[in-house]
Motif scaffolding. Structure first.
Motif, PDB file in Angstrom:
ATOM      1  N   GLY A  29      19.322 -25.031  36.922  1.00 30.64           N
ATOM      2  CA  GLY A  29      20.548 -23.911  37.204  1.00 30.64           C
ATOM      3  C   GLY A  29      19.888 -22.574  37.519  1.00 30.64           C
ATOM      4  O   GLY A  29      20.411 -21.960  38.504  1.00 30.64           O
ATOM      5  N   GLU A  32      18.079 -22.848  41.104  1.00 28.58           N
ATOM      6  CA  GLU A  32      18.942 -23.215  42.261  1.00 28.58           C
ATOM      7  C   GLU A  32      20.175 -22.328  42.523  1.00 28.58           C
ATOM      8  O   GLU A  32      20.354 -21.731  43.711  1.00 28.58           O
ATOM      9  N   ARG A  33      20.579 -21.738  41.226  1.00 30.09           N
ATOM     10  CA  ARG A  33      21.706 -20.926  41.515  1.00 30.09           C
ATOM     11  C   ARG A  33      21.478 -19.439  40.659  1.00 30.09           C
ATOM     12  O   ARG A  33      22.469 -18.626  40.787  1.00 30.09           O
ATOM     13  N   GLY A  34      20.455 -19.245  40.203  1.00 30.70           N
ATOM     14  CA  GLY A  34      20.394 -18.342  39.105  1.00 30.70           C
ATOM     15  C   GLY A  34      21.425 -17.931  37.896  1.00 30.70           C
ATOM     16  O   GLY A  34      21.760 -16.985  37.463  1.00 30.70           O
ATOM     17  N   TYR A  35      21.664 -19.151  37.419  1.00 25.47           N
ATOM     18  CA  TYR A  35      22.673 -19.389  36.418  1.00 25.47           C
ATOM     19  C   TYR A  35      22.084 -19.487  35.163  1.00 25.47           C
ATOM     20  O   TYR A  35      21.178 -20.533  34.897  1.00 25.47           O
ATOM     21  N   GLU A  37      22.735 -20.256  31.245  1.00 22.23           N
ATOM     22  CA  GLU A  37      23.827 -21.119  30.494  1.00 22.23           C
ATOM     23  C   GLU A  37      24.003 -20.082  29.381  1.00 22.23           C
ATOM     24  O   GLU A  37      23.047 -19.982  28.721  1.00 22.23           O
ATOM     25  N   SER A  52      11.779 -22.781  35.278  1.00 22.69           N
ATOM     26  CA  SER A  52      12.505 -22.629  36.830  1.00 22.69           C
ATOM     27  C   SER A  52      11.554 -22.037  37.578  1.00 22.69           C
ATOM     28  O   SER A  52      11.449 -22.379  38.977  1.00 22.69           O
ATOM     29  N   LYS A  56      11.041 -23.896  41.189  1.00 24.74           N
ATOM     30  CA  LYS A  56      11.214 -23.091  42.484  1.00 24.74           C
ATOM     31  C   LYS A  56      10.170 -23.232  43.253  1.00 24.74           C
ATOM     32  O   LYS A  56      10.319 -23.313  44.506  1.00 24.74           O
TER      33      LYS A  56
END
Length: 360
Positions: A29, A32-35, A37, A52, A56
Motif C-alpha cells: 500500500g 503503490e499508493r503512498g497509503y 494504514e 516498500s 518499489k
C-alpha cells in the motif's frame, strides 16, 4: 555473512512467517499508493516502510532480506565497536560479545524472516553503539543517537523502551553531577510532560486486549499449554475506562493472581524452556543463557565500565522484561532475541574483567 547465508540456505530463501502477510500488504500500500494504514499496524510503520522501498525497486522479498542482512552486518560491526569503546585496549569482551551475537541461532535467523525482528535487533545494537559515543559526544553524535532511538521506537510498539533506557541512564548521570540544576530541570520537564506521556501510554495500549489475556491466564499468547488459573472469580474493571486505568484497576483488585501471572510470564520470557522447544534448544538456553544472565547482572556493578552504558544496557533488558510481564509472551523468542545483545555485552564485560582481574 556466513551465518546469515547458512540460515538463508536452510530456510530455502526469504521466509514467510505468521505476521508476514500484514507487513507485506501494508508495504504494498505504501509502495503503490503512498497509503499508511492507521490503527495497530501503524505501530510497526518503519518495517513496512522499509519493505516498500524494495518493493518499489522491484526487488521483492529477496531485496528485503538482502537489506536486512546488510543492516545486520552493520549492527554486528557497531556492537563490536561499542564494546571496544567501553574497554579501550582490551578487545576480548568485544570479540566475545560479537561472537555470541553472530553465533546465537535465534538472533541471526530473523534476518531471513519477513518480520520486524531483524530491524529491531539491529537497531538495538546500533543504538548501543551510538550511546557509547556520548561519553565525549559531539553535536553530530547526539543527532545520530536521537535518530537511531526514533527509528527503534518506530520499528515495534515496544521500541520506545530503548529510548526510555537511554533517558533513564541520562537522568542517573545528571543526578550524580555535583551541580544538580540540570537534574532538577529534567524532573520538572517530566512533571510537565506527564499528561502527554499518559496519553502516549494509553495510545500504545489501546489496540491490545490485555484484560482478555489476563482473564484467560495466558503465559504464552493463545497457548493452552501453560496457564495460571484463578482461585476465585476475578474482579474486572468497569467498561469505559482507559487501557492504563484498566491495568491499574485489575492490579489493585486481583494482586495475588496478577502477581502469579507476571512471575509466570517472566519465567517463560527468560528461562528458554518453552514447551514447543526441543531438548537441545532448552539445553542450549540453560547452558549458555542462564550463566550469561548471572554474569550480566554482576556486570552492572563493574565500576571500570562507564556507568551510563551499564545503566543503558540493563535498562533495555529490564524494560523489555517488564513489558512482557504486563502483556504476554510469544511462543518463540521474538521478544527475547532483540535484547539478547545487551545480555551478551554485559556478560562478556564481566567475564573478561574477571579473567583479567579488573573487577573494580
Amino acid at each position: 555473512m556466513l551465518a546469515q547465508a547458512w540460515f538463508l540456505w536452510r530456510q530455502q530463501g526469504p521466509h514467510f512467517a505468521n505476521d508476514s502477510a500484514r507487513y507485506l500488504q501494508y508495504a504494498a500500500g505504501i509502495a503503490e499508493r503512498g497509503y499508511f494504514e492507521p490503527g495497530h499496524n501503524l505501530r510497526y510503520v518503519l518495517y513496512p516502510l522499509f519493505q516498500s522501498l524494495w518493493l518499489k525497486l522491484g526487488l521483492g522479498w529477496w531485496g528485503i532480506v538482502a537489506g536486512q542482512m546488510a543492516i545486520a552486518g552493520l549492527a554486528t560491526r557497531a556492537l563490536y565497536a561499542g564494546v571496544r569503546r567501553l574497554t579501550p585496549g582490551r578487545p576480548g569482551a568485544a570479540a566475545l560479545a560479537t561472537l555470541l551475537f553472530i553465533a546465537w541461532p535465534d538472533i541471526q535467523v530473523f534476518n531471513v524472516f519477513l518480520l520486524t525482528e531483524s530491524l529491531f535487533i539491529s537497531l538495538v545494537a546500533l543504538s548501543f553503539w551510538a550511546f557509547t559515543r556520548m561519553r565525549r559526544g559531539s553535536g553530530r553524535d547526539w543527532a545520530l543517537l536521537l535518530l537511531l532511538l526514533l527509528l527503534t521506537a518506530l520499528a515495534r510498539p515496544n521500541g520506545f523502551l530503548v529510548g526510555l533506557a537511554a533517558g533513564l541512564a541520562g537522568l542517573d548521570a545528571l543526578r550524580r553531577q555535583r551541580n544538580r540544576r540540570a537534574w532538577r530541570a529534567a524532573l520538572l520537564l517530566l512533571v510537565l510532560a506527564a499528561p502527554l506521556l499518559w496519553q502516549a501510554l494509553n495510545h500504545q495500549l489501546e489496540t491490545y486486549y490485555l484484560m482478555d489475556t489476563y482473564q484467560r491466564g495466558e503465559l504464552i499468547f493463545r497457548s493452552e499449554l501453560w496457564k495460571v488459573q484463578a482461585a476465585t472469580p476475578l474482579d474486572m474493571p468497569p467498561p469505559g475506562t482507559g487501557p492504563v486505568v484498566r491495568v491499574l484497576y485489575f492490579a489493585a483488585h486481583n494482586p495475588v493472581y496478577l502477581g502469579k501471572l507476571m512471575l509466570g510470564k517472566l519465567f517463560v520470557f527468560i528461562s528458554y524452556l518453552k514447551p514447543h522447544y526441543s531438548l537441545a534448544h532448552r539445553a542450549l538456553g540453560v547452558l549458555v543463557l542462564w550463566p550469561a544472565y548471572w554474569l550480566a547482572a554482576r556486570a552492572t556493578r563493574l565500576r571500570s565500565i562507564w556507568r551510563p552504558a551499564r545503566m543503558f544496557l540493563a535498562g533495555v533488558f529490564l524494560l523489555q522484561a517488564a513489558i512482557v510481564m504486563l502483556t504476554v509472551d510469544d511462543w518463540d523468542v521474538r521478544f527475547l532475541a532483540p535484547v539478547l545483545s545487551v545480555v551478551f555485552v554485559l556478560a562478556s564485560l564481566k567475564l573478561m574483567a574477571s579473567l583479567q582481574g579488573k573487577e573494580g
